[in-house]
Design an enzyme around this catalytic site. Structure first.
Site, mmCIF file in Angstrom:
data_model
loop_
_atom_site.group_PDB
_atom_site.id
_atom_site.type_symbol
_atom_site.label_atom_id
_atom_site.label_comp_id
_atom_site.label_asym_id
_atom_site.label_seq_id
_atom_site.Cartn_x
_atom_site.Cartn_y
_atom_site.Cartn_z
ATOM 1 N N LYS A 175 0.851 -1.187 0.000
ATOM 2 C CA LYS A 175 0.000 0.000 0.000
ATOM 3 C C LYS A 175 0.889 1.240 0.000
ATOM 4 C CE LYS A 175 -3.808 1.033 0.820
ATOM 5 N NZ LYS A 175 -4.627 0.819 2.012
ATOM 6 N N HIS A 176 0.676 2.115 -0.957
ATOM 7 C CA HIS A 176 1.401 3.383 -1.041
ATOM 8 C C HIS A 176 2.912 3.179 -0.960
ATOM 9 C CE1 HIS A 176 -2.157 5.851 -1.227
ATOM 10 N NE2 HIS A 176 -2.668 5.165 -0.214
ATOM 11 N N ASN A 186 12.342 6.176 7.382
ATOM 12 C CA ASN A 186 12.925 5.160 8.240
ATOM 13 C C ASN A 186 11.936 4.014 8.445
ATOM 14 O OD1 ASN A 186 15.397 6.514 8.889
ATOM 15 N ND2 ASN A 186 14.307 7.779 10.359
ATOM 16 N N HIS A 245 13.740 5.230 -0.795
ATOM 17 C CA HIS A 245 12.892 6.424 -0.993
ATOM 18 C C HIS A 245 12.507 6.512 -2.474
ATOM 19 C CE1 HIS A 245 13.429 8.151 3.008
ATOM 20 N NE2 HIS A 245 14.700 7.831 2.916
#
Length: 392
Positions: free
Chosen positions: A67-68, A231, A392
């Site tokens: 999810k996301h 993180n 990221h």
């Protein structure tokens, strides 16, 4: 197909939107059904990398629920126990396979966060997996292939609009990757670092007994973290991520968030939860939400007179704070992984409260001695991997 036009980007105002290969080659994915969007494909490509690496590292069928652009759960395909079948709402007569078990466990880690997920499978999707997925709220799936029966089941989902994506399992990405942010292009080498048992050889605690099951759990934790927005901290038990704390600015908040999810996973096995009697034909999301509220401090929101009747056939007894604490205290043998070093021993203290016995983290903090001493205080086994896993 060399490119795919998308409806829009992350948000409806972000147009035009498409995916394509910079070198002009064909895309490694084929859309077999539906029309996936920008975020769908981000989830698909990240989740595929996770399950592919997890299968390579463990030799077991692997699955993830995304999810996301972060995993809500990930797991290898170990058989489900009777309690797991009950807590994951598997039909008693369902015939399961390793890959269906992997996905059921991946989704079962955090059913609330897996609502509307993107599923990823390391193996060809079979009918057993498709049948379970059909009853869940999900946006799409990526796998290296589909049996004809599975594809027919999935195509009937969401009024025929369920996203089904097939990826070429032989595809390898370019060694360098590019990303544009605010008109500025970033370039870096693809993170092709291999995670396996050899990474866990530096045991820094007095207790150096690391059983094979804990090695597998450390690998599951670290590969999950490799594809989790940083993180991040991940708790794993028996080859299944049971709590993922993603995208927090503070390490201790990652550890607390993942620990709270792990605690909820354990509490869902409490006899009072397994014994909840729901009204007939309750929707799965409503049932999952009710369990989540029942386990929270806001339990009166589902147990108040005039309210509980909408969800339960019989008014449940309250699961008291003392009962919760006693049940969680039973937990042991959990593994905790971190994508960067623990800066303070407070992370170890919090992990212990969720039954953590094994820790894998990079090391490298100026307070490593304090972190190790805290682990030694509880006779934990801790490995320093020497490798940060930011994503990221």
């Amino acid at each position: 197909m060399k490119e795919m036009e998308l409806k829009y980007g992350c948000n409806p105002n972000q147009k035009p939107s498409r995916v394509f290969m910079r070198d002009g080659s064909d895309l490694p994915i084929t859309v077999l059904n539906g029309k996936p969007g920008y975020i769908n494909l981000l989830d698909a490509l990240n989740s595929w990398q996770l399950v592919k690496e997890l299968k390579e590292a463990t030799g077991m069928a692997s699955a993830a629920s995304f999810k996301h652009v972060s995993p809500a759960g990930a797991a290898v395909g170990k058989p489900l126990s009777p309690v797991e079948r009950q807590m994951y709402f598997v039909e008693p007569d369902a015939q399961l396979t390793p890959i269906s078990c992997a996905y059921i466990r991946a989704r079962g880690a955090d059913r609330l966060c897996s609502y509307g997920d993107w599923a990823a499978l390391s193996e060809v999707c079979d009918a057993a997996t498709a049948a379970y997925l059909k009853a869940e709220v999900s946006d799409g799936i990526i796998a290296p292939g589909y049996t004809p029966e599975a594809l027919e089941i999935l195509k009937s989902k969401k009024k025929g609009n369920y996203n089904v994506v097939q990826i070429d399992p032989a595809y390898h990405c370019a060694p360098e990757e590019l990303k544009d942010v605010f008109g500025v292009t970033f370039q870096q080498g693809h993170n092709d670092f291999k995670i396996g048992p050899d990474l866990l050889s530096n045991i820094v605690t007095a207790n150096k007994t690391l059983p094979p099951e804990a090695v597998t759990d450390m690998i599951v934790a670290l590969i999950t973290l490799k594809y989790t927005q940083s993180n991040s901290v991940c708790y794993v038990k028996d080859g299944q991520a049971i709590g993922v704390g993603a995208g927090q600015q503070s390490r201790i908040h990652c550890t607390r968030l993942a620990g709270q999810k792990a605690d909820n996973w354990l509490l869902r096995q409490h006899p009072k939860v397994l014994g909840l009697s729901f009204v007939e034909n309750i929707r799965r999301p409503d049932r999952d939400n009710a369990i989540d509220v029942y386990l929270s401090d806001e339990y009166e929101d589902v147990l108040a007179d005039g309210v509980w009747q909408q969800t339960f056939q019989v008014k449940p007894e309250v699961l008291t704070a003392a009962e919760k604490k006693a049940w969680i205290a039973r937990q042991t043998g959990v593994t905790c992984g971190s994508d960067a070093f623990f800066p303070f021993g407070d992370n170890v203290e919090r992990a212990r409260k969720s039954g953590v016995s094994y820790i894998a983290e990079p090391g490298g903090s100026i307070r490593d001695d304090h972190v190790i001493a805290t682990a030694d205080k509880y006779n934990m086994v801790m490995c320093f991997t020497g490798m940060r896993l930011f994503h990221h």
